[in-house]
Design a protein around this motif. Sequence first.
Motif, short mmCIF file in Angstrom:
data_model
loop_
_atom_site.label_atom_id
_atom_site.label_comp_id
_atom_site.label_asym_id
_atom_site.label_seq_id
_atom_site.Cartn_x
_atom_site.Cartn_y
_atom_site.Cartn_z
N MET A 1 -8.94 7.29 7.26
CA MET A 1 -9.06 5.95 8.30
C MET A 1 -9.16 5.26 9.63
SD MET A 1 -5.07 4.06 6.49
CE MET A 1 -4.63 5.76 6.16
N SER A 2 -10.14 4.83 10.02
CA SER A 2 -10.13 4.58 11.08
C SER A 2 -8.80 3.89 12.22
CB SER A 2 -11.59 3.63 11.24
OG SER A 2 -11.51 2.92 10.83
N SER A 3 -8.81 3.61 12.76
CA SER A 3 -7.87 3.17 13.88
C SER A 3 -8.33 1.90 14.42
CB SER A 3 -7.76 3.93 15.09
OG SER A 3 -8.64 3.91 15.99
N SER A 4 -6.98 0.87 14.12
CA SER A 4 -7.76 -0.75 14.62
C SER A 4 -6.42 -0.78 16.08
CB SER A 4 -6.34 -1.53 13.48
OG SER A 4 -6.99 -1.11 12.37
N PRO A 5 -7.45 -1.37 17.24
CA PRO A 5 -6.96 -0.66 18.30
C PRO A 5 -5.86 -1.73 18.60
CG PRO A 5 -9.52 -1.74 18.24
CD PRO A 5 -8.68 -1.35 16.63
N LEU A 6 -5.73 -2.74 17.89
CA LEU A 6 -4.93 -3.95 18.56
C LEU A 6 -3.48 -3.76 17.96
CD1 LEU A 6 -6.62 -7.21 17.74
CD2 LEU A 6 -6.50 -5.56 20.29
N LEU A 7 -3.09 -2.80 16.34
CA LEU A 7 -2.02 -2.64 16.27
C LEU A 7 -1.47 -0.64 16.37
CD1 LEU A 7 -2.72 -3.39 12.43
CD2 LEU A 7 -1.70 -4.59 14.20
N THR A 8 -0.55 -0.69 16.19
CA THR A 8 0.25 0.15 17.22
C THR A 8 0.24 0.95 15.59
OG1 THR A 8 2.55 -0.17 16.00
CG2 THR A 8 2.04 -0.43 18.25
N LYS A 9 0.51 2.64 15.46
CA LYS A 9 0.19 3.51 13.95
C LYS A 9 1.23 2.69 13.37
CE LYS A 9 0.48 8.27 12.23
NZ LYS A 9 0.54 9.44 12.85
N VAL A 16 -0.91 -1.57 5.38
CA VAL A 16 -1.56 -1.19 5.13
C VAL A 16 -0.74 -1.05 3.70
CG1 VAL A 16 -2.40 1.37 4.13
CG2 VAL A 16 -3.10 0.18 6.15
N GLU A 17 0.21 -1.32 3.94
CA GLU A 17 1.32 -1.28 2.95
C GLU A 17 0.85 -2.70 2.18
OE1 GLU A 17 2.74 1.67 0.91
OE2 GLU A 17 1.35 3.21 2.06
N SER A 18 1.63 -3.35 2.98
CA SER A 18 0.94 -5.03 2.42
C SER A 18 0.44 -5.17 2.03
CB SER A 18 1.56 -5.82 3.46
OG SER A 18 1.07 -7.18 3.19
N LEU A 19 -1.10 -4.87 2.27
CA LEU A 19 -2.81 -5.41 1.63
C LEU A 19 -2.07 -4.38 0.00
CD1 LEU A 19 -4.50 -4.59 4.61
CD2 LEU A 19 -4.80 -6.63 3.29
N LYS A 20 -2.04 -3.05 0.02
CA LYS A 20 -2.14 -2.08 -1.32
C LYS A 20 -1.14 -3.09 -2.27
CE LYS A 20 -1.12 1.76 -0.97
NZ LYS A 20 -0.74 3.44 -0.76
N PHE A 39 -10.25 -1.57 4.74
CA PHE A 39 -9.92 -3.30 4.92
C PHE A 39 -9.36 -4.20 5.55
CE2 PHE A 39 -8.37 -7.29 2.15
CZ PHE A 39 -9.44 -8.56 2.22
N LEU A 40 -7.90 -3.03 6.71
CA LEU A 40 -7.75 -3.95 7.20
C LEU A 40 -8.42 -3.93 8.49
CD1 LEU A 40 -5.08 -4.81 8.89
CD2 LEU A 40 -4.29 -2.89 8.75
N ASP A 41 -8.88 -3.15 8.80
CA ASP A 41 -10.12 -3.08 9.93
C ASP A 41 -10.89 -3.79 9.89
OD1 ASP A 41 -8.66 -0.75 11.00
OD2 ASP A 41 -10.47 0.62 9.87
N SER A 45 -11.80 -7.17 12.65
CA SER A 45 -12.23 -6.85 12.91
C SER A 45 -13.07 -8.31 13.47
CB SER A 45 -12.99 -6.07 13.57
OG SER A 45 -13.52 -6.22 12.44
N GLU A 46 -13.12 -8.58 11.96
CA GLU A 46 -13.82 -10.55 12.39
C GLU A 46 -13.13 -11.70 11.56
OE1 GLU A 46 -17.49 -11.87 10.44
OE2 GLU A 46 -17.16 -9.94 11.15
N MET A 47 -11.91 -10.99 11.51
CA MET A 47 -11.60 -12.39 11.11
C MET A 47 -9.66 -12.18 12.36
SD MET A 47 -11.04 -12.62 7.28
CE MET A 47 -12.68 -12.38 6.33
N ALA A 48 -9.32 -11.77 12.74
CA ALA A 48 -8.06 -11.59 13.87
C ALA A 48 -8.58 -12.20 14.45
CB ALA A 48 -7.62 -10.55 13.81
#
Length: 98
Positions: A1-9, A16-20, A39-41, A45-48
Amino acid sequence: MSSSPLLTKEQKQEAVESLKRFFTETLDAELSDLQAGFFLDYIMSEMAPIAYNQGVEDARRFIAAQADELPGTCFQEAMTYWQTQKGASRGVRRKPGG
C-alpha cells in the motif's frame, strides 16, 4: 500500500478497514487491503481537498465574523477622566458602531 500523507498509519488502517466493510456490506464486493488502500489514496488526493478547502473557508468566515465584533467587545472608552471626578456630568457615550 502507498502511504496517505494526511493520515497516520493507524488512521489509514482504520480507514482501509472501514472501506472494506463498506464495500462488503453495501456493494456486496470484497476489497483486499491493497485495493482499499489504493482507493483511499485516490479519495484523499482527489476528493479530500474539497472538504479541506470548505473547512478553510468556514474558518475564514468565522474569524472574519469575530473580527467584525471586536469594536463592540474590545473597546476602551477614552477621555473619561473628568466624567469620574466628583460633580461631573454623566453623559451617555456609545461604543463605536453601537
